[in-house]
Scaffold this motif. Structure first.
Motif, PDB file in Angstrom:
ATOM      1  N   HIS A   1     -35.643 -22.708  76.905  1.00 23.00           N
ATOM      2  CA  HIS A   1     -35.817 -23.868  77.781  1.00 23.00           C
ATOM      3  C   HIS A   1     -36.706 -24.903  77.081  1.00 23.00           C
ATOM      4  CE1 HIS A   1     -33.990 -21.623  81.039  1.00 23.00           C
ATOM      5  NE2 HIS A   1     -34.879 -20.650  80.875  1.00 23.00           N
ATOM      6  N   ALA A   2     -36.251 -26.134  77.085  1.00 24.01           N
ATOM      7  CA  ALA A   2     -37.061 -27.219  76.532  1.00 24.01           C
ATOM      8  C   ALA A   2     -38.197 -27.557  77.497  1.00 24.01           C
ATOM      9  CB  ALA A   2     -36.190 -28.444  76.275  1.00 24.01           C
ATOM     10  N   VAL A   3     -39.332 -27.943  76.944  1.00 24.35           N
ATOM     11  CA  VAL A   3     -40.522 -28.249  77.754  1.00 24.35           C
ATOM     12  C   VAL A   3     -41.049 -29.630  77.371  1.00 24.35           C
ATOM     13  CG1 VAL A   3     -41.179 -25.844  78.189  1.00 24.35           C
ATOM     14  CG2 VAL A   3     -41.924 -26.950  76.082  1.00 24.35           C
ATOM     15  N   TRP A   4     -40.140 -30.586  77.209  1.00 23.74           N
ATOM     16  CA  TRP A   4     -40.547 -31.896  76.734  1.00 23.74           C
ATOM     17  C   TRP A   4     -41.497 -32.595  77.702  1.00 23.74           C
ATOM     18  CZ3 TRP A   4     -40.264 -32.204  71.960  1.00 23.74           C
ATOM     19  CH2 TRP A   4     -39.137 -31.818  71.224  1.00 23.74           C
ATOM     20  N   GLY A   5     -41.228 -32.501  78.998  1.00 25.19           N
ATOM     21  CA  GLY A   5     -42.075 -33.195  79.958  1.00 25.19           C
ATOM     22  C   GLY A   5     -43.533 -32.760  79.880  1.00 25.19           C
ATOM     23  N   PRO A   6     -43.839 -31.484  80.115  1.00 23.36           N
ATOM     24  CA  PRO A   6     -45.238 -31.068  80.006  1.00 23.36           C
ATOM     25  C   PRO A   6     -45.825 -31.252  78.614  1.00 23.36           C
ATOM     26  CG  PRO A   6     -43.945 -29.431  81.194  1.00 23.36           C
ATOM     27  CD  PRO A   6     -42.976 -30.401  80.624  1.00 23.36           C
ATOM     28  N   ALA A   7     -45.022 -31.039  77.575  1.00 24.38           N
ATOM     29  CA  ALA A   7     -45.551 -31.139  76.214  1.00 24.38           C
ATOM     30  C   ALA A   7     -45.971 -32.571  75.887  1.00 24.38           C
ATOM     31  CB  ALA A   7     -44.508 -30.648  75.212  1.00 24.38           C
TER      32      ALA A   7
ATOM     33  N   VAL B   1     -40.914 -26.603  69.312  1.00 26.06           N
ATOM     34  CA  VAL B   1     -41.746 -27.799  69.128  1.00 26.06           C
ATOM     35  C   VAL B   1     -42.568 -28.078  70.377  1.00 26.06           C
ATOM     36  CG1 VAL B   1     -41.687 -30.275  68.683  1.00 26.06           C
ATOM     37  CG2 VAL B   1     -40.164 -28.763  67.423  1.00 26.06           C
ATOM     38  N   GLY B   2     -41.931 -27.996  71.553  1.00 26.83           N
ATOM     39  CA  GLY B   2     -42.656 -28.276  72.790  1.00 26.83           C
ATOM     40  C   GLY B   2     -43.784 -27.294  73.046  1.00 26.83           C
ATOM     41  N   LEU B   3     -43.515 -26.017  72.854  1.00 28.31           N
ATOM     42  CA  LEU B   3     -44.566 -25.018  73.075  1.00 28.31           C
ATOM     43  C   LEU B   3     -45.689 -25.133  72.054  1.00 28.31           C
ATOM     44  CD1 LEU B   3     -42.360 -21.904  73.940  1.00 28.31           C
ATOM     45  CD2 LEU B   3     -43.771 -23.244  75.515  1.00 28.31           C
ATOM     46  N   SER B   4     -45.346 -25.490  70.823  1.00 23.21           N
ATOM     47  CA  SER B   4     -46.407 -25.663  69.821  1.00 23.21           C
ATOM     48  C   SER B   4     -47.307 -26.835  70.167  1.00 23.21           C
ATOM     49  CB  SER B   4     -45.778 -25.859  68.439  1.00 23.21           C
ATOM     50  OG  SER B   4     -45.066 -27.086  68.381  1.00 23.21           O
ATOM     51  N   MET B   5     -46.756 -27.895  70.747  1.00 24.94           N
ATOM     52  CA  MET B   5     -47.591 -29.024  71.179  1.00 24.94           C
ATOM     53  C   MET B   5     -48.527 -28.616  72.312  1.00 24.94           C
ATOM     54  SD  MET B   5     -44.651 -31.996  71.036  1.00 24.94           S
ATOM     55  CE  MET B   5     -45.726 -33.296  71.647  1.00 24.94           C
ATOM     56  N   LEU B   6     -48.017 -27.812  73.234  1.00 24.36           N
ATOM     57  CA  LEU B   6     -48.865 -27.348  74.322  1.00 24.36           C
ATOM     58  C   LEU B   6     -49.973 -26.430  73.814  1.00 24.36           C
ATOM     59  CD1 LEU B   6     -46.203 -26.641  77.104  1.00 24.36           C
ATOM     60  CD2 LEU B   6     -47.893 -28.479  77.051  1.00 24.36           C
ATOM     61  N   ILE B   7     -49.642 -25.554  72.882  1.00 22.51           N
ATOM     62  CA  ILE B   7     -50.666 -24.665  72.320  1.00 22.51           C
ATOM     63  C   ILE B   7     -51.746 -25.465  71.610  1.00 22.51           C
ATOM     64  CG2 ILE B   7     -51.071 -22.847  70.617  1.00 22.51           C
ATOM     65  CD1 ILE B   7     -48.276 -21.782  71.273  1.00 22.51           C
ATOM     66  N   MET B   8     -51.351 -26.460  70.842  1.00 22.01           N
ATOM     67  CA  MET B   8     -52.317 -27.293  70.117  1.00 22.01           C
ATOM     68  C   MET B   8     -53.276 -27.982  71.082  1.00 22.01           C
ATOM     69  SD  MET B   8     -51.507 -30.648  67.756  1.00 22.01           S
ATOM     70  CE  MET B   8     -50.976 -31.570  69.225  1.00 22.01           C
ATOM     71  N   SER B   9     -52.752 -28.480  72.199  1.00 18.28           N
ATOM     72  CA  SER B   9     -53.592 -29.240  73.135  1.00 18.28           C
ATOM     73  C   SER B   9     -54.459 -28.330  73.996  1.00 18.28           C
ATOM     74  CB  SER B   9     -52.701 -30.113  74.027  1.00 18.28           C
ATOM     75  OG  SER B   9     -51.879 -30.965  73.249  1.00 18.28           O
ATOM     76  N   ILE B  10     -53.878 -27.230  74.492  1.00 17.34           N
ATOM     77  CA  ILE B  10     -54.608 -26.371  75.425  1.00 17.34           C
ATOM     78  C   ILE B  10     -55.744 -25.622  74.727  1.00 17.34           C
ATOM     79  CG2 ILE B  10     -54.391 -24.334  76.897  1.00 17.34           C
ATOM     80  CD1 ILE B  10     -51.606 -25.288  77.644  1.00 17.34           C
ATOM     81  N   THR B  11     -55.482 -25.125  73.527  1.00 16.50           N
ATOM     82  CA  THR B  11     -56.504 -24.318  72.856  1.00 16.50           C
ATOM     83  C   THR B  11     -57.706 -25.151  72.423  1.00 16.50           C
ATOM     84  OG1 THR B  11     -55.273 -24.606  70.782  1.00 16.50           O
ATOM     85  CG2 THR B  11     -54.880 -22.597  72.027  1.00 16.50           C
ATOM     86  N   ASP B  12     -57.538 -26.430  72.205  1.00 15.40           N
ATOM     87  CA  ASP B  12     -58.679 -27.251  71.782  1.00 15.40           C
ATOM     88  C   ASP B  12     -59.409 -27.881  72.950  1.00 15.40           C
ATOM     89  OD1 ASP B  12     -60.146 -28.280  69.465  1.00 15.40           O
ATOM     90  OD2 ASP B  12     -59.415 -30.259  70.098  1.00 15.40           O
TER      91      ASP B  12
END
Length: 287
Positions: A134-140, A209-220
């Motif tokens: 599933h793409a997660v473009w909106g939240p990402a 790509v979408g999940l990696s963007m979320l991981i980058m933002s949430i972990t920092d």
């Protein structure tokens, strides 16, 4: 006249006797009389088995075929004979090496954005497995853009420039920083996806790509909260930066492993470039 009636007018040979038909299932030898004409008969079994002499082969003899089948069965099971049999194929692939995508991976329905964000933190493995298709473009895009707007204030020099600038200058500067973080997240996520595919992964690029963007933002986010008040050079902020970077490494590895069906060493290798980039841009403050 008497000779003709007794059959002695032409020769003194005894009258010919009609040949008796062989029993079913046996091939009778042709009679030795040279003048007796028998219809041509192909050898029995040449085309699937036939009857005795004088009977067309396409009629066949059910009793003879049954007896022949029994004789073959007995011969195949006697000592010195080998009966051929088939072996089913190995359901495990004959010892073939593991390959990604060999077995279907169950996925679930798309998670709403609240369950997605909380799942990345609280239950990352099942969340990444459920969202691998599933793409997660909106939240990402939204989370990364908001993170980029605040990330500029986590660096001492960039924060001073934004505070000392006029409002008309600071707003475009902050907005461009948010857009820059989105573009950087897209590029780094694409690099991670490409490396995962080269290492044998079978995932699609949009969830990765979408999940990696979320991981980058949430972990920092924890480091950024303290950096807004204490500054990026504070010792506590530096320690939180290292801890959150290690957490990001664990989440990246889990995400790539679930999304691309890869073992964790390959998943970590696929995430290495993105981790190094995040370390130099955010933790070391070289933005």
């Amino acid at each position: 006249m008497a000779g003709f009636r007794n059959g002695r007018g032409r020769d003194n040979r005894p009258p010919q006797q009609q040949p008796q038909q062989a029993p079913y299932g046996y091939n009778a030898a042709p009679p030795p009389h040279p003048q007796q004409q028998w219809p041509p008969q192909a050898p029995q079994g040449s085309h699937g088995g036939g009857g005795g002499y004088g009977e067309p082969e396409y009629f066949g003899d059910p009793h003879g075929a049954q007896q022949q089948h029994q004789q073959q069965h007995y011969a195949a099971n006697t000592p010195g004979h080998t009966q051929m049999f088939s072996v089913n194929e190995d359901p495990y692939g004959g010892g073939a090496t593991y390959q990604a995508g060999a077995t279907p991976v169950p996925t679930g329905p798309r998670l709403p954005w609240k369950a997605l964000l909380s799942g990345i933190v609280l239950r990352p493995a099942p969340t990444f497995l459920q969202m691998r298709d599933h793409a997660v473009w909106g939240p990402a895009l939204v989370v990364t853009f908001l993170y980029g707007l605040l990330a500029i204030f986590g660096f001492d020099q960039a924060r001073e420039e934004a505070i000392n600038a006029t409002l008309s200058t600071a707003i475009p500067y902050v907005l461009m920083t948010g857009v820059g973080f989105v573009i950087a997240g897209l590029i780094l996520g694409a690099v991670t996806h490409t490396l995962a595919r080269q290492l044998g992964g079978d995932g699609t690029w949009q969830p990765t790509v979408g999940l990696s963007m979320l991981i980058m933002s949430i972990t920092d986010a924890p480091r950024l909260v303290f950096a807004l008040f204490l500054g990026g050079e504070n010792g506590l902020v530096q320690v939180l930066g290292w801890i959150t970077w290690l957490a990001a490494a664990a989440l990246f590895t889990t995400m790539v492993s679930r999304s691309h069906d890869l073992p964790w060493p390959k998943a970590l290798g696929a995430s290495s470039i993105q981790l190094v980039a995040l370390l130099s841009l955010i933790k070391l403050g070289t933005l």
